[in-house]
Scaffold this motif. Structure first.
Motif, mmCIF file in Angstrom:
data_model
loop_
_atom_site.group_PDB
_atom_site.id
_atom_site.type_symbol
_atom_site.label_atom_id
_atom_site.label_comp_id
_atom_site.label_asym_id
_atom_site.label_seq_id
_atom_site.Cartn_x
_atom_site.Cartn_y
_atom_site.Cartn_z
ATOM 1 N N SER A 1 -74.077 45.039 -38.555
ATOM 2 C CA SER A 1 -74.264 44.912 -37.107
ATOM 3 C C SER A 1 -75.706 45.158 -36.734
ATOM 4 O O SER A 1 -76.453 45.807 -37.469
ATOM 5 N N LEU A 2 -76.110 44.609 -35.543
ATOM 6 C CA LEU A 2 -77.478 44.727 -35.062
ATOM 7 C C LEU A 2 -77.427 44.899 -33.554
ATOM 8 O O LEU A 2 -76.758 44.122 -32.862
ATOM 9 N N SER A 3 -78.109 45.894 -33.013
ATOM 10 C CA SER A 3 -78.164 46.120 -31.565
ATOM 11 C C SER A 3 -79.448 45.519 -31.024
ATOM 12 O O SER A 3 -80.530 45.772 -31.566
ATOM 13 N N ILE A 4 -79.337 44.686 -29.937
ATOM 14 C CA ILE A 4 -80.521 44.032 -29.344
ATOM 15 C C ILE A 4 -80.532 44.291 -27.847
ATOM 16 O O ILE A 4 -79.486 44.493 -27.222
ATOM 17 N N SER A 5 -81.741 44.283 -27.290
ATOM 18 C CA SER A 5 -81.912 44.457 -25.841
ATOM 19 C C SER A 5 -82.766 43.349 -25.242
ATOM 20 O O SER A 5 -83.117 43.432 -24.065
ATOM 21 N N SER B 1 -83.696 34.480 -20.162
ATOM 22 C CA SER B 1 -83.579 35.442 -19.065
ATOM 23 C C SER B 1 -83.035 34.701 -17.844
ATOM 24 O O SER B 1 -83.636 33.722 -17.401
ATOM 25 N N SER B 2 -81.916 35.195 -17.320
ATOM 26 C CA SER B 2 -81.302 34.532 -16.174
ATOM 27 C C SER B 2 -80.570 35.558 -15.330
ATOM 28 O O SER B 2 -80.262 36.662 -15.782
ATOM 29 N N VAL C 1 -76.689 29.334 -34.778
ATOM 30 C CA VAL C 1 -77.573 30.082 -33.864
ATOM 31 C C VAL C 1 -76.762 30.568 -32.675
ATOM 32 O O VAL C 1 -75.959 29.815 -32.107
ATOM 33 N N HIS C 2 -76.940 31.794 -32.316
ATOM 34 C CA HIS C 2 -76.250 32.404 -31.178
ATOM 35 C C HIS C 2 -77.281 32.722 -30.105
ATOM 36 O O HIS C 2 -78.226 33.477 -30.348
ATOM 37 N N HIS C 3 -77.127 32.092 -28.927
ATOM 38 C CA HIS C 3 -78.095 32.290 -27.844
ATOM 39 C C HIS C 3 -77.632 33.453 -26.974
ATOM 40 O O HIS C 3 -76.502 33.468 -26.484
ATOM 41 N N ILE C 4 -78.498 34.375 -26.794
ATOM 42 C CA ILE C 4 -78.201 35.559 -25.989
ATOM 43 C C ILE C 4 -79.119 35.572 -24.781
ATOM 44 O O ILE C 4 -80.344 35.464 -24.910
ATOM 45 N N THR D 1 -71.302 38.399 -23.554
ATOM 46 C CA THR D 1 -71.965 37.092 -23.442
ATOM 47 C C THR D 1 -73.443 37.203 -23.115
ATOM 48 O O THR D 1 -74.205 36.278 -23.398
ATOM 49 N N SER D 2 -73.859 38.286 -22.499
ATOM 50 C CA SER D 2 -75.274 38.449 -22.148
ATOM 51 C C SER D 2 -75.608 39.930 -22.101
ATOM 52 O O SER D 2 -74.720 40.792 -22.035
ATOM 53 N N ILE D 3 -76.901 40.202 -22.163
ATOM 54 C CA ILE D 3 -77.384 41.590 -22.132
ATOM 55 C C ILE D 3 -77.419 42.047 -20.687
ATOM 56 O O ILE D 3 -78.062 41.408 -19.838
#
Length: 814
Positions: free
Chosen positions: A154-158, A271-272, A181-184, A110-112
């Motif tokens: 696939s895509l890897s994000i940070s 950012s949270s 849209v997918h919020h990360i 669900t989040s990074i």
């Protein structure tokens, strides 16, 4: 998937290699020849067994833009260019969808996480042969392409952000719809905590409460906050109360706030912090640990009534210039501030003494009625008012109890006054308070009288005096004074007959034996005691009546003395006293609705209001307390006299013969009855119609006719016997009787009429009735035909003892 037919020498394939394609997309059909030279053949392509295009020398057919109507089975046939050899391919099924597909983005989490990354995966539903384009959006809403036509999906994000994708056919410009849209979010290293706004260990129903989200290591970051809860409470709206702020104001505490609360803080859109651990609010249970940001714990909402402080004093009396310490106790005292109040009396209004004090104790040096309450919170939650404590101020004087007469020992029945005395040099108006053995009534005056002292008045007495203008200012309690009430020794007893004011008895027929006495004369007696010189008398006793014994007996008698009496008869009731010639007064009582007169005898005519039981008694004139007692009851009934029954013997006589009438059925000669005999003739009826020129009569069924009665000769004064002989009867007639007795004569009803028939017993008469049926009804018309050997008839006919047929002959008709 392809449909391959067994034994084929050619193979048909699609490019894109998918059995499901989409409207607007192109497709290449290729006919592959197995172990043959492609150039040696001509090719025929079929769709649903129909030629798709003319035979061609190329083995590839391109359909540039598919439509849903191209669904179906495809096949190719190869024809050799120098022989008659043909080769058929497999059948391949193609499905064309009318809607462009939409891509779907899925995230591995669900989040990074802090210092980590996550993987996004893009897919297009139920198809293959895609490459993928990836996009993101910056906080200012600008769209940016990240990667185009990557082979992997696939895509890897940070970094946090908004991401989406779309599918693109390999070697084609055909694209799917973009994904949603997918919020990360990227998780920050800061930790969030939910804490209570005030560091309280318990909360009360009705109290305003808030929770706060604190960020560990937050620094100067401008945070936005998110809240979630399992409670049914909705946040209070207003300035600085929306759930995007650090403080979440819950409002007035209630059971609806019970649940778990979480918060997190957001530095920017993507950012949270992580969600805090759950902070619990529960009802009805008291917290056992304090709440702090360093060690968050559950807080338990105490949803009962408001707390009530307990006010205590180290002493309730101020002496001289001293003081008293008051303490206002509320659990967890450090959380509260205190208000103090004073009243001058129980009915006066409370005056604020001190307000919002931080300490729970004060010292006072003034008498009064004190109370307190607690307060806390920004919106000021107040406890209930405490109990009241009365502080008294003792003056330097002391009350004393005095007895008047000054006897500490008194005797039963005596009167004594108890008085509370205060030194005369004290200038005040007093109200008094007593403690005494018999405390059913507590006086407030300076003295009270004990009248007719008894053992319950024995004991200790003491008093104090209160200033009426200031009831909390009072004297000291007096010393105890003990009063003893004893049974009287040496009492003399005085006896009286008649009035209380009469002199004591000295008659020879009365003998006094101190507390007891014997009397040989009837009358009303009293007594009282006396002692001392001069004599002190008690009150008169209650009276006792002594009745003389009378041996005479009363008897209620009836004149005439018949065994039974009946409604309407006149009788005389007499009260007879057996034995003695004394002069008597008479008294009657009865259960009848009319009271009888109090005379020796009286006459009544019996009726419903005079029936019942009667008693009488006699009282001696001049000594009415001496009576005979009530007689045995005499009962008079309200029954109707029985109706006589007359009988005839015989009922058929030859002309000139005699017959005997008997009157029975109730009245009997032995009960004083005489018997009266009558000839009964029916009262004339209206003539009845007959049928013309016939001996037929029309008659009606009628009620029993009325009769006129004529007293027979020889029975003017009645006969003693209940039988009577009729001499020389020459014609048929009806007879009746009745009985009578008394003066004036009381008669019974007439008996029913009986008929005595006189005539030729051999005369023959026949009667026919029409209609010929068993039962007839009142007012029914009946046709009678009477036939016989006599020229003139007069006939009466009884039916069921209650009806008669009355025939009156008409001249010339039999």
């Amino acid at each position: 998937m392809f449909c391959l037919c067994g034994g084929v020498d050619a193979e048909l394939t699609f490019e894109p290699n998918s059995t499901t394609l989409y409207s607007g997309e192109h497709v290449n059909l290729t006919c592959h020849m197995r172990e043959a030279n492609v150039s040696e053949w001509f090719y025929e392509f079929k769709w649903n067994d129909k030629p798709l295009v003319p035979i061609t020398s190329t083995n590839v057919l391109r359909i540039p833009e598919l439509t849903p109507d191209r669904n179906g089975d495809y096949q190719c046939i190869a024809h050799h260019n120098s022989s008659e050899e043909n080769r058929r391919s497999n059948r391949a099924t193609l499905s064309v969808s009318a809607h462009r597909p939409r891509a779907t983005v899925r995230a591995s989490r669900t989040s990074i996480p802090v210092g980590g990354s996550l993987t996004l995966t893009c897919s297009v539903e139920e198809s293959a042969g895609w490459s993928y384009d990836w996009f993101t959006r910056s906080p200012d809403a600008e769209e940016t392409a990240i990667a185009t036509n990557p082979v992997q999906n696939s895509l890897s994000i940070s970094q946090g952000g908004s991401y989406w994708c779309r599918g693109r056919r390999t070697h084609s410009d055909f694209c799917s719809e973009k994904s949603h849209v997918h919020h990360i979010d990227r998780t920050l290293s800061n930790r969030s905590f939910v804490v209570l706004q005030h560091n309280w260990t318990q909360i009360f129903s009705g109290e305003t409460i808030s929770v706060r989200c604190e960020i560990q290591g937050g620094g100067d970051t401008q945070w936005e906050y998110e809240w979630r809860t399992t409670s049914s409470h909705q946040p209070v709206t207003g300035p600085d109360t929306a759930p995007t702020h650090s403080e979440y104001r819950l409002g007035t505490a209630s059971v609806f706030h019970s649940g778990e609360y979480w918060c997190k803080a957001r530095a920017d859109w993507y950012s949270s912090t992580e969600w805090s651990e759950a902070f619990q609010l529960r009802d009805y249970v008291k917290a056992t640990k304090p709440i702090s940001a360093q060690s968050p714990e559950s807080i338990w909402v105490w949803t009962y009534d408001k707390p009530r402080p307990r006010l205590t004093a180290d002493n309730t009396t101020i002496t001289g210039k001293g003081s008293v310490a008051l303490t206002c106790s509320v659990e967890n005292a450090s959380e509260w501030r205190y208000d103090w109040f004073r009243r001058t009396s129980a009915s006066s209004a409370a005056q604020i003494l001190r307000y919002n004090e931080t300490h729970d104790g004060i010292s006072i040096s003034e008498e009064g009625i004190y109370s307190c309450r607690g307060r806390r919170g920004d919106t000021t939650f107040l406890t209930e008012d405490s109990n009241r404590v009365t502080i008294e101020n003792r003056v330097s004087h002391k009350a004393s109890v005095a007895l008047q007469p000054d006897w500490s020992l008194v005797f039963s029945g005596e009167t004594i006054t108890v008085r509370c005395e205060v030194p005369a040099d004290v200038p005040a108006e007093w109200e008094y308070e007593w403690t005494k053995p018999n405390s059913t009534t507590v006086p407030t005056h300076d003295e009270f009288r004990i009248v007719n002292a008894s053992s319950s008045d024995s004991g200790s007495y003491r008093c104090l005096a209160k200033d009426k203008k200031n009831l909390n200012s009072m004297t000291e309690w007096s010393d105890d004074v003990t009063l003893t009430v004893s049974a009287s020794p040496g009492w003399k007893y005085y006896w009286y007959r008649g009035k209380k004011t009469s002199k004591p008895l000295t008659d020879e027929d009365f003998k006094s034996h101190g507390q007891s006495a014997s009397a040989s004369r009837e009358g009303l007696y009293w007594c009282r005691g006396g002692r001392g010189d001069p004599v002190h008398y008690t009150q008169y006793s209650t009276s006792v009546r002594i009745h003389g014994i009378v041996h005479n007996r009363a008897a209620a008698t009836l004149q005439p003395n018949w065994p039974n009496t009946y409604r309407g008869e006149a009788v005389t009731l007499r009260c007879e006293i057996q034995g003695g010639d004394s002069e008597w007064e008479y008294e009657w009582t009865a259960t009848s609705s009319q009271a009888p007169p109090n005379t020796k005898e009286f006459r009544i005519s019996l009726g419903s209001d005079l029936s019942g039981s009667y008693w009488c008694q006699g009282r001696l004139k001049g000594a009415r307390q001496n009576s005979t007692g009530w007689s045995v009851p005499l009962t008079l009934s309200d029954a109707a006299a029985p109706r006589p029954v007359v009988t005839v013997s015989p009922s058929w006589l030859t002309p000139g013969a005699s017959g005997t009438l008997t009157c029975g059925g109730g009245p009997h000669p032995t009960a004083g009855w005489r018997f009266y005999w009558y000839r009964a003739d029916p009262i004339s009826l209206d003539p009845v119609s007959r049928c013309p020129e016939s001996s037929l009569y029309w008659v009606y069924v009628m009620h029993t006719p009325e009769f006129s009665y004529e007293l027979l000769p020889g029975s003017d004064g009645g006969t003693e016997q209940n039988s009577f002989v009729i001499q020389g009867l020459t014609e048929s007639a009806g007879y009746a009787c009745r009985a009578g007795r008394g003066d004036p004569v009381f008669y019974t009803e007439y008996s029913e009429t009986k008929w005595v028939w006189s005539g030729d017993s051999y005369s023959s008469v026949s009667l026919t009735v029409r209609p010929d049926r068993v039962q007839h009804f009142f007012d029914d018309l009946i046709l009678l035909t009477c036939e016989g050997n006599s020229d003139n008839w007069r006939l009466w006919w009884s039916v069921c003892n209650s009806l008669q047929l009355h025939l009156i002959p008409v001249e010339g008709v039999a």
